[in-house]
Design a protein around this motif. Structure first.
Motif, PDB file in Angstrom:
ATOM      1  N   GLU A   1      -2.932 -13.860  -6.646  1.00 56.12           N
ATOM      2  CA  GLU A   1      -2.559 -13.882  -5.230  1.00 56.12           C
ATOM      3  C   GLU A   1      -2.515 -12.470  -4.657  1.00 56.12           C
ATOM      4  O   GLU A   1      -2.918 -12.237  -3.513  1.00 56.12           O
ATOM      5  N   THR A   2      -1.993 -11.513  -5.470  1.00 54.65           N
ATOM      6  CA  THR A   2      -1.905 -10.146  -4.969  1.00 54.65           C
ATOM      7  C   THR A   2      -3.306  -9.615  -4.680  1.00 54.65           C
ATOM      8  O   THR A   2      -3.561  -8.986  -3.654  1.00 54.65           O
ATOM      9  N   ARG A   3      -4.222  -9.926  -5.584  1.00 53.26           N
ATOM     10  CA  ARG A   3      -5.604  -9.490  -5.382  1.00 53.26           C
ATOM     11  C   ARG A   3      -6.218 -10.173  -4.157  1.00 53.26           C
ATOM     12  O   ARG A   3      -6.889  -9.533  -3.348  1.00 53.26           O
ATOM     13  N   ASP A   4      -5.955 -11.469  -4.004  1.00 54.54           N
ATOM     14  CA  ASP A   4      -6.510 -12.196  -2.854  1.00 54.54           C
ATOM     15  C   ASP A   4      -5.989 -11.618  -1.541  1.00 54.54           C
ATOM     16  O   ASP A   4      -6.741 -11.424  -0.589  1.00 54.54           O
ATOM     17  N   ILE A   5      -4.683 -11.359  -1.474  1.00 52.05           N
ATOM     18  CA  ILE A   5      -4.097 -10.827  -0.245  1.00 52.05           C
ATOM     19  C   ILE A   5      -4.696  -9.451   0.051  1.00 52.05           C
ATOM     20  O   ILE A   5      -5.102  -9.151   1.170  1.00 52.05           O
ATOM     21  N   PHE A   6      -4.783  -8.639  -0.972  1.00 50.94           N
ATOM     22  CA  PHE A   6      -5.268  -7.274  -0.791  1.00 50.94           C
ATOM     23  C   PHE A   6      -6.752  -7.220  -0.442  1.00 50.94           C
ATOM     24  O   PHE A   6      -7.212  -6.282   0.195  1.00 50.94           O
ATOM     25  N   SER A   7      -7.500  -8.218  -0.894  1.00 54.96           N
ATOM     26  CA  SER A   7      -8.948  -8.211  -0.657  1.00 54.96           C
ATOM     27  C   SER A   7      -9.315  -8.819   0.695  1.00 54.96           C
ATOM     28  O   SER A   7     -10.444  -8.695   1.135  1.00 54.96           O
ATOM     29  N   ASP A   8      -8.362  -9.486   1.332  1.00 58.41           N
ATOM     30  CA  ASP A   8      -8.679 -10.204   2.576  1.00 58.41           C
ATOM     31  C   ASP A   8      -8.138  -9.435   3.779  1.00 58.41           C
ATOM     32  O   ASP A   8      -7.065  -9.723   4.305  1.00 58.41           O
ATOM     33  N   HIS A   9      -8.938  -8.454   4.208  1.00 54.06           N
ATOM     34  CA  HIS A   9      -8.458  -7.572   5.278  1.00 54.06           C
ATOM     35  C   HIS A   9      -8.482  -8.231   6.652  1.00 54.06           C
ATOM     36  O   HIS A   9      -7.960  -7.674   7.594  1.00 54.06           O
ATOM     37  N   SER A  10      -9.094  -9.422   6.766  1.00 53.30           N
ATOM     38  CA  SER A  10      -9.087 -10.042   8.100  1.00 53.30           C
ATOM     39  C   SER A  10      -7.801 -10.835   8.340  1.00 53.30           C
ATOM     40  O   SER A  10      -7.253 -10.803   9.435  1.00 53.30           O
ATOM     41  N   ARG A  11      -7.302 -11.491   7.308  1.00 56.86           N
ATOM     42  CA  ARG A  11      -6.023 -12.214   7.491  1.00 56.86           C
ATOM     43  C   ARG A  11      -4.822 -11.309   7.273  1.00 56.86           C
ATOM     44  O   ARG A  11      -3.782 -11.467   7.919  1.00 56.86           O
ATOM     45  N   PHE A  12      -4.938 -10.380   6.342  1.00 55.75           N
ATOM     46  CA  PHE A  12      -3.802  -9.515   5.987  1.00 55.75           C
ATOM     47  C   PHE A  12      -4.147  -8.072   6.336  1.00 55.75           C
ATOM     48  O   PHE A  12      -4.820  -7.388   5.570  1.00 55.75           O
ATOM     49  N   VAL A  13      -3.677  -7.654   7.508  1.00 52.17           N
ATOM     50  CA  VAL A  13      -4.179  -6.411   8.084  1.00 52.17           C
ATOM     51  C   VAL A  13      -3.362  -5.204   7.638  1.00 52.17           C
ATOM     52  O   VAL A  13      -2.209  -5.312   7.197  1.00 52.17           O
ATOM     53  N   SER A  14      -3.978  -4.047   7.790  1.00 49.22           N
ATOM     54  CA  SER A  14      -3.325  -2.773   7.505  1.00 49.22           C
ATOM     55  C   SER A  14      -2.901  -2.057   8.787  1.00 49.22           C
ATOM     56  O   SER A  14      -2.062  -1.168   8.750  1.00 49.22           O
ATOM     57  N   SER A  15      -3.503  -2.442   9.914  1.00 49.81           N
ATOM     58  CA  SER A  15      -3.255  -1.731  11.176  1.00 49.81           C
ATOM     59  C   SER A  15      -1.824  -1.904  11.664  1.00 49.81           C
ATOM     60  O   SER A  15      -1.379  -1.184  12.545  1.00 49.81           O
ATOM     61  N   ARG A  16      -1.084  -2.864  11.108  1.00 50.99           N
ATOM     62  CA  ARG A  16       0.323  -3.029  11.492  1.00 50.99           C
ATOM     63  C   ARG A  16       1.230  -2.319  10.487  1.00 50.99           C
ATOM     64  O   ARG A  16       2.427  -2.564  10.446  1.00 50.99           O
ATOM     65  N   GLY A  17       0.633  -1.419   9.723  1.00 49.38           N
ATOM     66  CA  GLY A  17       1.414  -0.611   8.784  1.00 49.38           C
ATOM     67  C   GLY A  17       1.376  -1.191   7.387  1.00 49.38           C
ATOM     68  O   GLY A  17       1.340  -2.410   7.214  1.00 49.38           O
ATOM     69  N   VAL A  18       1.377  -0.335   6.369  1.00 46.27           N
ATOM     70  CA  VAL A  18       1.368  -0.805   4.988  1.00 46.27           C
ATOM     71  C   VAL A  18       2.742  -0.635   4.345  1.00 46.27           C
ATOM     72  O   VAL A  18       2.894  -0.716   3.128  1.00 46.27           O
ATOM     73  N   GLY A  19       3.748  -0.375   5.185  1.00 47.14           N
ATOM     74  CA  GLY A  19       5.140  -0.362   4.749  1.00 47.14           C
ATOM     75  C   GLY A  19       5.891  -1.456   5.495  1.00 47.14           C
ATOM     76  O   GLY A  19       5.282  -2.432   5.951  1.00 47.14           O
ATOM     77  N   LEU A  20       7.200  -1.285   5.626  1.00 45.44           N
ATOM     78  CA  LEU A  20       8.011  -2.343   6.248  1.00 45.44           C
ATOM     79  C   LEU A  20       7.912  -2.371   7.774  1.00 45.44           C
ATOM     80  O   LEU A  20       8.117  -3.406   8.388  1.00 45.44           O
ATOM     81  N   ASN A  21       7.639  -1.231   8.399  1.00 55.74           N
ATOM     82  CA  ASN A  21       7.537  -1.210   9.873  1.00 55.74           C
ATOM     83  C   ASN A  21       6.265  -1.928  10.326  1.00 55.74           C
ATOM     84  O   ASN A  21       5.202  -1.730   9.743  1.00 55.74           O
ATOM     85  N   ASP A  22       6.411  -2.755  11.376  1.00 56.65           N
ATOM     86  CA  ASP A  22       5.253  -3.402  11.996  1.00 56.65           C
ATOM     87  C   ASP A  22       4.879  -2.586  13.221  1.00 56.65           C
ATOM     88  O   ASP A  22       5.627  -2.563  14.203  1.00 56.65           O
ATOM     89  N   PHE A  23       3.716  -1.922  13.164  1.00 55.37           N
ATOM     90  CA  PHE A  23       3.325  -1.013  14.252  1.00 55.37           C
ATOM     91  C   PHE A  23       3.106  -1.760  15.570  1.00 55.37           C
ATOM     92  O   PHE A  23       3.023  -1.142  16.629  1.00 55.37           O
ATOM     93  N   LYS A  24       3.025  -3.082  15.496  1.00 56.06           N
ATOM     94  CA  LYS A  24       2.882  -3.857  16.730  1.00 56.06           C
ATOM     95  C   LYS A  24       4.138  -3.739  17.576  1.00 56.06           C
ATOM     96  O   LYS A  24       4.100  -3.893  18.791  1.00 56.06           O
ATOM     97  N   TYR A  25       5.269  -3.480  16.913  1.00 54.93           N
ATOM     98  CA  TYR A  25       6.543  -3.494  17.650  1.00 54.93           C
ATOM     99  C   TYR A  25       7.208  -2.131  17.755  1.00 54.93           C
ATOM    100  O   TYR A  25       8.347  -2.026  18.192  1.00 54.93           O
ATOM    101  N   GLY A  26       6.562  -1.090  17.301  1.00 56.12           N
ATOM    102  CA  GLY A  26       7.208   0.213  17.436  1.00 56.12           C
ATOM    103  C   GLY A  26       6.330   1.323  16.927  1.00 56.12           C
ATOM    104  O   GLY A  26       5.400   1.105  16.154  1.00 56.12           O
ATOM    105  N   GLU A  27       6.630   2.517  17.410  1.00 53.23           N
ATOM    106  CA  GLU A  27       5.874   3.706  17.019  1.00 53.23           C
ATOM    107  C   GLU A  27       6.229   4.105  15.600  1.00 53.23           C
ATOM    108  O   GLU A  27       7.400   4.261  15.278  1.00 53.23           O
ATOM    109  N   PRO A  28       5.241   4.330  14.744  1.00 51.46           N
ATOM    110  CA  PRO A  28       5.559   4.864  13.412  1.00 51.46           C
ATOM    111  C   PRO A  28       5.982   6.338  13.484  1.00 51.46           C
ATOM    112  O   PRO A  28       5.823   6.980  14.524  1.00 51.46           O
ATOM    113  N   TRP A  29       6.505   6.847  12.369  1.00 49.90           N
ATOM    114  CA  TRP A  29       7.055   8.206  12.357  1.00 49.90           C
ATOM    115  C   TRP A  29       6.004   9.284  12.543  1.00 49.90           C
ATOM    116  O   TRP A  29       6.283  10.383  12.948  1.00 49.90           O
ATOM    117  N   ARG A  30       4.762   8.956  12.215  1.00 50.58           N
ATOM    118  CA  ARG A  30       3.667   9.899  12.441  1.00 50.58           C
ATOM    119  C   ARG A  30       2.529   9.096  13.054  1.00 50.58           C
ATOM    120  O   ARG A  30       2.497   7.869  12.919  1.00 50.58           O
TER     121      ARG A  30
END
Lengths: 407, 107
Positions: free
Chosen positions: A61-90
């Motif tokens: 499952e971890t591999r599937d999630i990581f390999s599927d960039h269309s359903r599981f995006v990186s543009s909303r941050g790869v940590g806990l903050n969701d960039f859709k709802y706030g400015e990241p620190w950098r």
């Protein structure tokens, strides 16, 4: 809408097990194996109420999630903050925290600069530097392996490879640790890291400009892409910044962990000594066994399913890469360190379009260190206790006294 | 399942059944086909899953991915017009019977 750690809270689907654990607690970060084992045992996905996230620890499952960039995006941050709802620190990274098609453009520029062929010319210099450092360490009764080798080697070769005019060991190492700690919750590790930002960030930004880079380096290749109109001048500076975020602390960790694996498994070190061409496979096994980057998150960009379990849009999923790398379903005997395992498909560099763009450079660095080690050092011994350093995304040694016995 | 036939540089033929949606590199590894190393695991960061698509199949397989050309320059063996990174060839029903030739070495 309720927020926690910069993302929306949610109620998980009823068939997802709930586990009241803190993956970012100090004891878990220092010794995570029991957490990973239970995470895998509880199910393909687990809901962690403390941070309102799902966590994935099984390989498939971890591999599937990581390999599927269309359903599981990186543009909303790869940590806990969701960039859709706030400015990241950098300002978000334009290669790590971005999706296609923007990602395709920047990735291509970086991948070209870091392809096996592009970096092949660095091999001799890496080897000479490894020889010089290791030769001095053999002379000593014992030494501090993290500072004197794991940090010393990348800091000697990497800024030079990038073509940096300015090099500052402490800031380079700490910047990486800071970027990775920032992926976790607002705990003491993140706060301590962020406290360093006013000192480190301006220095990093300054060191990435065109005039602070020599002509023959990797940084200049990125600026050449700006000259060709592939990226803008500002984007080139951001991509050079990515070298520094992801290229120092990670390899420092890789070298430290490799030495720890070999000191802990003398029989495996004997195999490496008998055949130094195992240096590269040995590093792959170090990566699988220790996973320098232990966790990255993805954000579900649509209502979807994983292993038949419902995942709502906006859900943060912690992908425990280190746990996937220790999944017995995938590896059979994951708790055994074997230099000749050749663990193709391990998740330490991620997977899919966001797979580590600097992985060839990391391999070249470790190949140099492990080859010289095998050729010149008879035994690698602990000269004191190895101590791990908690970090929200990196599993690294803090200090490790070692002794090298000459061949 | 879709049938893929691998032919090694010395002419050995291996036929495998692969799942649609997977890629040719993973199909080779899953079936212990020699001749594919796949050091980077499919992130298009190395060229150790280099292969030659049989000429009868090049149209069906389609064009190289964006950036694949750059990475092919790192291939150990000669790059030909039919060269592809096998991790970038997605398996689908139209490729049933696909013939893939493997280079002599990957490193």
């Amino acid at each position: 809408m309720n927020m926690i750690e910069g993302h929306m809270t949610f109620e998980p689907s009823a068939d997802i097990p709930v586990w009241d654990v803190d993956p970012y607690a100090e004891d878990v970060l220092i010794d995570p194996a029991p957490y990973y084992a239970e995470l895998r045992a509880r199910g393909p996905l687990v809901y962690i109420p403390k941070w309102s996230v799902l966590a994935s620890g099984r390989y498939e499952e971890t591999r599937d999630i990581f390999s599927d960039h269309s359903r599981f995006v990186s543009s909303r941050g790869v940590g806990l903050n969701d960039f859709k709802y706030g400015e990241p620190w950098r300002p978000p990274s334009i290669i790590l925290e971005v999706d296609p098609p923007d990602h395709t453009k920047t990735r291509k520029v970086m991948a070209r600069a870091l392809s096996p062929k592009a970096i092949a010319g660095l091999k001799e210099e890496f080897r000479r530097t490894a020889e010089m450092i290791i030769e001095q360490l053999i002379e000593r009764e014992s030494f501090e392996a993290i500072a004197d080798l794991a940090e010393a080697f990348p800091v000697a070769v990497f800024p030079k490879a990038v073509g940096m005019v300015d090099s500052d060991r402490r800031r380079l190492v700490d910047y990486g640790a800071m970027v990775f700690n920032a992926l976790g919750p607002d705990n003491k590790f993140r706060r301590d890291a962020m406290a360093m930002a006013p000192d480190i960030v301006p220095w990093i930004t300054g060191a990435c400009t065109r005039d602070r880079l020599t002509k023959g380096g990797l940084g200049a290749l990125i600026y050449a892409a700006a000259d060709d109109g592939e990226v803008t001048e500002a984007e080139a500076a951001m991509l050079v910044r990515s070298f520094l975020s992801a290229g120092v602390d990670t390899t420092v960790t890789g070298i430290g962990s490799a030495l720890w694996c070999l000191a802990s498994n003398p029989g495996e070190y004997e195999k490496l000594k008998a055949d130094a061409s195992l240096a590269r496979p040995c590093f792959e096994e170090v990566l699988r066994f220790t996973s320098p980057v232990h966790t990255f998150a993805r954000t579900a960009n649509q209502d979807t399913e994983v292993a038949g379990l419902r995942v709502a849009e906006g859900t943060k999923i912690l992908c425990a890469l280190a746990s996937a790398n220790l999944d017995p379903q995938k590896w059979g005997d994951p708790e055994i360190f074997r230099v000749d395992r050749k663990p193709v498909g391990h998740m330490a560099f991620g997977a899919g379009i966001h797979g580590c763009v600097g992985q060839n450079l990391a391999r070249l660095e470790l190949e140099a260190v492990l080859t010289v080690l095998a050729e010149t050092v008879e035994r690698v011994e602990f000269a004191g206790e190895a101590v791990w350093r908690p970090n929200n995304a990196i599993h690294a040694l803090d200090r490790m006294p070692l002794r090298f016995i000459a061949r | 399942m879709t049938k893929i036939i691998f032919i090694s540089s010395d002419g050995n033929e291996t036929a495998v059944e692969a799942a649609d949606g997977d890629n040719v590199m993973r199909a080779a590894l899953a079936n212990d086909v020699d001749g594919i190393v796949a050091e980077c695991g499919g992130s298009m960061m190395c060229a150790t899953c280099h292969c030659y698509v049989d000429e009868a199949w090049t149209d069906a397989v389609g064009a190289r991915a964006d950036g694949e050309e750059d990475m092919l320059e790192s291939a150990a063996c000669e790059v030909r017009p039919t060269s592809r990174l096998s991790c970038q060839i997605r398996i689908r029903p139209e490729l049933d019977g696909l013939i893939i030739h493997l280079p002599e070495s990957q490193t």
